[in-house]
Design a protein around this motif. Structure first.
Motif, PDB file in Angstrom:
ATOM      1  N   MET A  98      -8.064  -1.384  -3.726  1.00 18.90           N
ATOM      2  CA  MET A  98      -7.465  -2.112  -4.694  1.00 18.90           C
ATOM      3  C   MET A  98      -5.977  -3.583  -4.371  1.00 18.90           C
ATOM      4  SD  MET A  98      -8.202  -1.868  -7.840  1.00 18.90           S
ATOM      5  CE  MET A  98      -7.924  -3.230  -9.084  1.00 18.90           C
ATOM      6  N   VAL A  99      -5.143  -2.608  -3.245  1.00 18.41           N
ATOM      7  CA  VAL A  99      -4.361  -3.845  -3.463  1.00 18.41           C
ATOM      8  C   VAL A  99      -4.707  -5.257  -2.584  1.00 18.41           C
ATOM      9  CG1 VAL A  99      -2.466  -4.681  -1.698  1.00 18.41           C
ATOM     10  CG2 VAL A  99      -2.166  -2.077  -2.614  1.00 18.41           C
ATOM     11  N   ALA A 158      -2.784  -0.684  -8.546  1.00 22.05           N
ATOM     12  CA  ALA A 158      -3.653   0.376  -7.410  1.00 22.05           C
ATOM     13  C   ALA A 158      -3.376   1.578  -8.036  1.00 22.05           C
ATOM     14  CB  ALA A 158      -3.149  -0.339  -6.454  1.00 22.05           C
ATOM     15  N   TYR A 187      -6.040   2.660 -10.735  1.00 25.62           N
ATOM     16  CA  TYR A 187      -7.275   3.358 -10.168  1.00 25.62           C
ATOM     17  C   TYR A 187      -7.551   3.827  -8.446  1.00 25.62           C
ATOM     18  CZ  TYR A 187     -10.893   1.501  -6.464  1.00 25.62           C
ATOM     19  OH  TYR A 187     -12.236   1.324  -6.046  1.00 25.62           O
ATOM     20  N   VAL A 240      -6.045   3.268  -3.097  1.00 22.77           N
ATOM     21  CA  VAL A 240      -4.538   2.054  -2.912  1.00 22.77           C
ATOM     22  C   VAL A 240      -5.271   0.831  -1.691  1.00 22.77           C
ATOM     23  CG1 VAL A 240      -2.589   1.215  -2.249  1.00 22.77           C
ATOM     24  CG2 VAL A 240      -3.194   3.218  -3.659  1.00 22.77           C
ATOM     25  N   THR A 279       0.506  -1.288   0.129  1.00 24.71           N
ATOM     26  CA  THR A 279       0.214   0.189  -0.345  1.00 24.71           C
ATOM     27  C   THR A 279       1.070   1.630  -0.192  1.00 24.71           C
ATOM     28  OG1 THR A 279      -1.694  -1.335   1.337  1.00 24.71           O
ATOM     29  CG2 THR A 279      -1.760   1.142   1.264  1.00 24.71           C
TER      30      THR A 279
END
Ligand SMILES: Nc1ncnc2c1ncn2[C@@H]1O[C@H](COP(=O)(O)OP(=O)(O)O)[C@@H](O)[C@H]1O
Ligand SMILES: [Mg+2]
Lengths: 362, 677
Positions: free
Chosen positions: B602-603, B538, B541, B599, B476
């Motif tokens: 998405m991670v 990520a 995104y 992030v 992250t």
């Protein structure tokens, strides 16, 4: 329209206060904004402090301070003061759109402060309507729907409310604009809609909070004429807020001057100009063309003993500028009469002094 | 909110310097501690290993499945909700997807569906979006995914309807009452920091897997925007209008219905748009708890590493997102102009046209119920398998031909940055890492943020997932640093040039409406499954929202300040670094806050493409009952990380400035709220 409304012949004449019914009667009205407001109004010692002291010690703003006045039926009562002097707060207190902190308000003999929320709504729906500086129109409603809105709130069916709304729209000169939306109208026309909305409910009293301040000077003059006309035709009681002295003098039977929430002077236009209560008022009225406001009674001098008989006479409530031809055309001073009694004379010098703007020496 | 006045750039710079040195010192000390104590007290846990807590959670799961038929709370409460949601979903499923009887075709057939949605788009929007809708829905058939797309559509629709039924009243309430607002806002803030992943496991526990719990998860995820924007719209009604309405003697009910709600209409429709987009995103992710539809296709393809299939399903999701976004945006425009500006004649013409359109819909439905070709999308027209193999081939070629580039990039960054950072985080003793995190929290966020962080870290240790949490935290942080670098560079360019802004903004807006899943697919194609892939996805995104906030901050720097700098002869670079960036510091901190949350979200999803760690734990928890408890615990750990990062960066933002113009914490979009007039 209300049948009891007295018809008045001349705008600017003092109201018939003696015995005439009163609409609003306000006594010792206070409005303090802030967390501690209730304590301040009930605390006798705080009442003697100045607004600045109250602000410094409690953080509360004293917007209206111990105001008392009454408004006669059919009168145009103007409240005037600089911005921030508490005019808007005062006029909102009259129908408790802003809840007063202390004091008594009665309308037509009924105690407004004692009304419960439902009765208060009834009062706003039927007795007192208000016109706002920024119009307060609903942007998603047409002119017709805006004007009919108050009647809709009252629960009146569509046929009847649209019929009434159309009449009122005609009255304020907006015929043909019924289907427009507020943002398609000029400021002056929007305020006509605001006026029509207030009139649609056929209230006894109209409250105006600086209704024309946001308008161009020319349009403002039109709108002032409109209000004068409506008042002449309908005779409704009006409480009119303004910060413009000329507007106040033009419209007001009586004028209340406010400063920092306090009453400074209350009186007719010529009383304010002729006998300002203090420097503040004097300063306010210093730019006024006195000869257009003052009546002859403010410039009379004692009747000289050598006055030739057969001198012409003028009523005491004649505006000075209206008296110019008669006085200048007469070889001798003119007698000023109030009813049957002679209160003095005016001569050319007195008239010319006022026209030239030289202050009257009392 | 603090009330410190905004500082001048100079004092800001002098304040930052000692702080920066302090942070450098802490990191040096950390490196030393790592060298000395590498591998000690690391609290590591193998991926198949579980702790007693996880085992206990497994038992809870077993207990629930054994007792849900007899326990009154389940029978009456959870099963009741489940049944009601299922019944509503059932209506749309029968209408758009399939009936339980006969050929299992939709009630109104594919032609009827296309005709109906096109008509609705024309009615709420305009002809252009109607055409787009017709093309889009036909495209689902052409891609060979009509049934799956309709599952996704039906579940999204159900979730949006429930979100509105619940969200609009709550929003009205929060808009009317300060006290309600004080209750609702922190709850919404908290909900919006939660990555979509973490809702799923607890809901599956309570509501079982399948469409109803997918809808419930989606409602929880998608309702916040409409609540917020309804409340905003109610509150933003001009005071002058409210006062005028009071002066006419309106009561509370009349005031709400005649004034506040019509004034809030625009804002509510904008909220609806955001809710729809969030719902679509969540419905696809709910594939992990067995929600059928396009998400399911993506998950299956990702798990078998079939990039071609993933691409086709992803394309269908993109089409769905575009159609839904365009239609709801057009609907909000229509709400704006609504009845006004249109003459009676034009309105009548519109009614006639819509009436005629309705006849066409009825005709199409009739055809669908009569002819098979209109009921089931003809297989012969589908290019799905062909497209899938083309993309699969292209991917294989790219991975082969560009392997020098992609593999080197991936390996280079993995070896040079990801691995060492991960080793530092997971190899140091846990108390050293915790001390470093808390020290940094204290420096940038203050005491309260540090206390919250300490609590979060303690709980992460308690749920037994320290090592995985550190891997996720590492990924992250790396992704956020890259995102911020991109965000600041692009944001500055965009904030300084209105031409770039005009050109880039629609792209960013479009990117923000895409469901999270879609982002994984191209990078899986390029880089194969790896931690690197998850990080890249990520970054992409999270970039749009970060860029927008930075650009807004740069754009909000007063033109006067810039002119003053230029008049003293500052170069462009000096203007940026000495005036614009320092003055936009608060925006940049806020962008970091949003960037971290995006992030992290998405991670975690990247667990599906080899991202490992907490995301993998969550995914594994769904598929293996022996890992259920661990998955649930991983969800909790993700929430804890989210809260910690959010608290630290949020208090850093609040320290910077009292209030930022035009920024707000919406997750699905940062489109400015139109001012109600
Ligand atoms: N809601 C309020 N809360 C606190 N102070 C207020 C509020 N409304 C008005 N005031 C203060 O009361 C004073 C009088 O305001 P107002 O009645 O609007 O004056 P005017 O209409 O004469 O310009 C001002 O000092 C203003 O700041
Ligand atoms: Mg005012």
């Amino acid at each position: 329209m209300r049948a009891t409304a007295p018809s008045r012949t001349q705008l600017g004449a003092p109201p018939a206060t003696g015995g005439a019914p009163l609409d609003f009667e306000v006594s010792n009205l206070w409005k303090v904004f802030g967390a501690d407001s209730a304590r301040i109004a009930s605390d006798e010692s705080m009442r003697s402090h100045s607004a600045a002291d109250i602000l410094a010690s409690t953080g509360c703003v004293t917007a209206v301070r111990d105001l008392s006045f009454s408004v006669a039926r059919g009168e145009v009562f103007v409240v005037m003061g600089l911005s921030g002097s508490g005019k808007s707060t005062l006029v909102r207190c009259l129908t408790r759109l802003i809840e007063p902190t202390a004091g008594a308000i009665s309308l037509d003999g009924h105690d407004v402060m004692a009304l419960n929320p439902k009765e208060l709504r009834e009062l706003r729906r039927r007795k007192v309507s208000m016109v706002f500086q920024h119009f307060g129109l609903l942007p998603f409603r047409s002119v017709l729907d805006n004007v009919a809105f108050g009647l809709e709130i009252r629960g009146i069916g569509p046929a009847e409310r649209y019929a009434t709304a159309r009449e009122v729209i005609e009255l304020v000169g907006l015929h043909g604009y019924e289907a427009r939306f507020p943002d398609q109208l000029s400021g002056g026309m929007q305020q006509r809609v605001g006026l029509a909305r207030a009139l649609a409910a056929d209230p006894d009293v109209l409250l105006f909070d600086e209704p024309f301040s946001a308008l161009d000077p020319l349009i403002r003059r039109d709108m002032q004429a409109e209000v004068i006309r409506l008042h002449r035709d309908m005779g409704k009681t009006m409480v009119f807020i303004t910060h413009d002295l000329n507007e106040a003098l033009k419209l007001g039977d009586r004028i209340l001057i406010m400063r920092n929430g306090e009453l400074v002077q209350i009186g007719t236009g010529d009383e304010l100009v002729g006998a300002p209560a203090d420097e503040y008022v004097a300063d306010f009225v210093s730019d006024v063309a006195r000869s257009h406001v003052l009546t002859l009674k403010w410039v009379v001098t004692d009747v000289p003993h050598d006055l030739p008989s057969g001198a012409s006479t003028l009523p005491a409530n004649t505006i000075i500028s209206d008296a110019i031809p008669a006085v200048l055309g007469s070889s001798s001073p003119v007698l000023v009469v109030d009813g049957d009694t002679v209160i003095g004379v005016v001569d050319r010098d007195a008239i010319l002094r006022e026209v030239a703007g030289v202050p009257h020496i009392c | 909110m603090t009330t410190t006045p905004p500082r001048s750039p100079r004092t800001l710079a002098t304040r930052i310097r000692p702080r920066t040195w302090l942070i450098v010192g802490i990191i040096v000390a950390w490196l030393l501690a790592w060298r000395l104590l590498d591998g000690l007290w690391t609290l590591s846990l193998q991926s198949a290993e579980v702790t007693p807590l996880h085992l206990w959670l497994n038992e809870v799961n077993v207990w629930v499945s054994n007792n849900r038929d007899s326990n009154p709370v389940f029978v009456y409460l959870f099963d009741g909700i489940r049944g009601a949601v299922g019944a509503l979903a059932g209506v749309f499923i029968a209408l758009f997807v399939k009936t339980d009887v006969g050929l299992q075709l939709p009630e109104i057939g594919w032609l009827g569906v296309v005709a109906l949605v096109t008509w609705v788009a024309a009615a709420v929007g305009n002809l252009r979006v109607a055409l787009l809708t017709a093309v889009g829905f036909t495209a689902f058939g052409v891609l060979g995914l009509f049934g799956d797309a309709m599952w996704t559509f039906a579940l999204t629709l159900t979730a949006v309807i429930i979100s509105c039924l619940i969200g609009i009243p709550i929003g009205i309430w929060a808009g009317l009452s300060r006290r309600a607002e004080a209750v609702v806002t922190p709850v919404l803030d908290f909900m919006q920091t939660l990555p979509s992943f973490v809702y799923l496991a607890p809901l599956a526990l309570l509501f079982l897997i399948g469409p109803p719990s997918a809808v419930i998860a989606t409602v929880i995820y998608a309702a916040p925007p409409i609540i917020r924007l309804t409340a905003h719209g109610i509150r933003a009604g001009p005071a002058t209008i409210g006062e005028a309405v009071d002066s006419l003697g309106a009561n509370r009910r009349q005031r709400l219905w005649t004034t506040l709600l019509p004034l809030a209409r625009n804002s509510i429709v904008v909220g609806l748009n955001q809710t729809v987009m969030a719902a679509l995103s969540m419905v696809t992710i709910a594939a992990l708890i067995a929600a059928p539809g396009l998400g399911q296709r993506v998950v299956q393809a990702l798990q078998s590493l079939n990039v071609g299939n993933a691409f086709v399903a992803g394309l269908a999701i993109v089409v769905m997102a575009i159609v839904l976004d365009r239609v709801t945006t057009a609907a909000s425009r229509r709400a704006e102009i609504s009845a006004r500006h249109s003459t009676d004649a034009r309105r009548r013409r519109r009614v006639v046209a819509l009436g005629a359109g309705l006849l066409v819909v009825v005709g199409a439905v009739y055809a669908s119920r009569t002819f098979l070709w209109a009921a089931r999308f003809p297989d012969g027209l589908s290019i799905g398998p062909w497209l899938s193999s083309v993309v699969g081939g292209a991917t294989a070629w790219v991975q082969g031909a560009l392997s020098i580039l992609t593999a080197n990039l991936k390996d280079g960054i993995t070896i040079a940055i990801i691995n060492p950072f991960q080793a530092l985080l997971t190899g140091s003793p846990f108390f050293v890492v915790a001390a470093v995190i808390l020290a940094i929290a204290l420096i940038v966020g203050g005491v309260r943020a540090t206390v919250v962080s300490a609590l979060c870290l303690a709980l992460v240790i308690a749920v037994g997932l320290w090592e995985d949490a550190m891997v996720t935290l590492g990924a992250t942080l790396i992704a956020t640093v890259v995102t911020m670098a991109i965000g600041i560079v692009v944001g500055v360019v965009m904030g300084r040039s209105s031409r770039v802004d005009q050109w880039l903004r629609p792209v960013l807006d479009a990117a923000q409406t895409m469901p999270a899943f879609v982002y994984l697919i191209p990078f899986l194609g390029l880089f194969g499954p790896s931690r690197f892939t998850a990080i890249v996805a990520a970054v992409i995104y999270a970039s749009p929202v970060v860029i927008k906030i930075v650009a807004e901050g740069i754009g909000a720097v007063s033109a006067e300040a810039v002119e003053a700098a230029e008049s003293t002869g500052a170069s462009g670079w000096q203007t940026i670094t000495k005036v614009q960036l320092p003055l936009a510091a608060a925006s940049i901190t806020l962008a970091t806050n949003q960037g971290l949350i995006y992030v992290l979200s998405m991670v975690v999803v990247g667990g599906l493409v080899g991202g490992g760690a907490l995301g993998y734990d969550v995914v594994a928890g769904f598929s293996q009952s022996s890992l259920f408890g661990k998955g649930l615990a991983a969800g909790v750990a993700i929430v804890l990380l989210g809260i910690m990062l959010d608290r630290i960066t949020k208090s850093a933002t609040q320290r910077r400035v009292t209030r930022l113009p035009g920024t707000r914490r919406a997750r699905t979009s940062t489109a400015p709220i139109p001012a109600a007039h």
